[in-house]
Write a protein that holds these residues in place. Structure first.
Motif, short mmCIF file in Angstrom:
data_model
loop_
_atom_site.label_atom_id
_atom_site.label_comp_id
_atom_site.label_asym_id
_atom_site.label_seq_id
_atom_site.Cartn_x
_atom_site.Cartn_y
_atom_site.Cartn_z
N GLN A 90 -2.34 -5.68 20.02
CA GLN A 90 -3.60 -6.34 20.33
C GLN A 90 -3.66 -7.64 19.54
N THR A 91 -4.28 -8.64 20.09
CA THR A 91 -4.39 -9.95 19.46
C THR A 91 -5.71 -10.04 18.71
N ILE A 92 -5.64 -10.48 17.46
CA ILE A 92 -6.85 -10.69 16.67
C ILE A 92 -6.81 -12.11 16.10
N THR A 93 -7.97 -12.63 15.77
CA THR A 93 -8.08 -13.97 15.20
C THR A 93 -8.25 -13.87 13.69
N LEU A 94 -7.42 -14.58 12.96
CA LEU A 94 -7.49 -14.60 11.50
C LEU A 94 -7.86 -16.00 11.03
N THR A 95 -8.40 -16.08 9.83
CA THR A 95 -8.80 -17.35 9.24
C THR A 95 -7.81 -17.75 8.16
N SER A 96 -7.29 -18.95 8.25
CA SER A 96 -6.33 -19.45 7.27
C SER A 96 -6.94 -19.44 5.87
N GLY A 97 -6.16 -18.97 4.90
CA GLY A 97 -6.61 -18.94 3.51
C GLY A 97 -7.38 -17.69 3.13
N LYS A 98 -7.74 -16.87 4.08
CA LYS A 98 -8.50 -15.65 3.82
C LYS A 98 -7.52 -14.50 3.62
N GLN A 99 -7.84 -13.57 2.72
CA GLN A 99 -6.98 -12.43 2.43
C GLN A 99 -7.40 -11.23 3.28
N TYR A 100 -6.40 -10.51 3.83
CA TYR A 100 -6.65 -9.36 4.69
C TYR A 100 -5.89 -8.15 4.16
N THR A 101 -6.43 -6.97 4.42
CA THR A 101 -5.77 -5.71 4.08
C THR A 101 -5.51 -4.96 5.37
N ILE A 102 -4.28 -4.46 5.51
CA ILE A 102 -3.91 -3.70 6.70
C ILE A 102 -3.55 -2.28 6.27
N SER A 103 -4.13 -1.30 6.95
CA SER A 103 -3.77 0.10 6.71
C SER A 103 -3.78 0.83 8.05
N TYR A 104 -2.96 1.87 8.14
CA TYR A 104 -2.91 2.65 9.37
C TYR A 104 -2.38 4.05 9.06
N TYR A 105 -2.63 4.97 9.97
CA TYR A 105 -2.20 6.35 9.81
C TYR A 105 -1.24 6.68 10.96
N VAL A 106 -0.08 7.25 10.62
CA VAL A 106 0.91 7.64 11.62
C VAL A 106 1.36 9.06 11.33
N LYS A 107 1.44 9.86 12.37
CA LYS A 107 2.00 11.21 12.26
C LYS A 107 3.21 11.25 13.19
N ARG A 108 4.33 11.71 12.70
CA ARG A 108 5.52 11.79 13.53
C ARG A 108 6.08 13.20 13.54
N THR A 109 6.78 13.54 14.62
CA THR A 109 7.38 14.86 14.73
C THR A 109 8.89 14.80 14.87
N LEU A 110 9.45 13.64 15.06
CA LEU A 110 10.90 13.47 15.19
C LEU A 110 11.42 12.58 14.07
N ASP A 111 12.72 12.46 14.00
CA ASP A 111 13.36 11.60 13.01
C ASP A 111 13.35 10.15 13.51
N VAL A 112 12.14 9.62 13.66
CA VAL A 112 11.94 8.24 14.11
C VAL A 112 11.07 7.57 13.06
N THR A 113 11.43 6.39 12.65
CA THR A 113 10.65 5.67 11.64
C THR A 113 9.62 4.79 12.30
N PRO A 114 8.33 5.10 12.14
CA PRO A 114 7.30 4.22 12.68
C PRO A 114 7.25 2.93 11.89
N CYS A 115 6.91 1.85 12.56
CA CYS A 115 6.86 0.57 11.86
C CYS A 115 5.71 -0.29 12.39
N LEU A 116 5.34 -1.23 11.58
CA LEU A 116 4.26 -2.16 11.90
C LEU A 116 4.87 -3.56 11.94
#
Length: 90
Positions: free
Chosen positions: A60-86
């Motif tokens: 999804q596309t979001i708009t960010l402001t230059s010079g502003k600090q952001y925090t990103i967090s997310y929750y992932v549950k996996r059942t196979l030997d696959v590495t989720p990534c962001l």
């Protein structure tokens, strides 16, 4: 006050605001009312896996402001030997 910039971040509204990309047609994303960390979830099923990290993607596309600090967090549950990534693109 902290504002979440990701729309429909809990998937309560299904795929609204999300773009689903699948490298192979048999890989899919289902939006389910239950099964997530706090309720609804997006379930990714990878049937054919060549270890390509982009087999199935939600974006999804979001708009960010230059010079502003952001925090990103997310929750992932996996059942196979696959590495989720962001991936973040500017």
């Amino acid at each position: 006050m902290i504002q979440n910039l990701i729309r429909n971040n809990s998937f309560d509204q299904g795929k609204l605001y999300w773009t689903v990309t699948s490298l192979f047609g048999i890989n899919k994303v289902e939006f389910l009312p239950n099964g997530g960390h706090d309720g609804a979830c997006a379930k990714m099923t990878i049937v054919e896996n060549d270890r390509n990290v982009n087999n199935v993607a939600l974006s999804q596309t979001i708009t960010l402001t230059s010079g502003k600090q952001y925090t990103i967090s997310y929750y992932v549950k996996r059942t196979l030997d696959v590495t989720p990534c962001l991936h973040i693109s500017f």
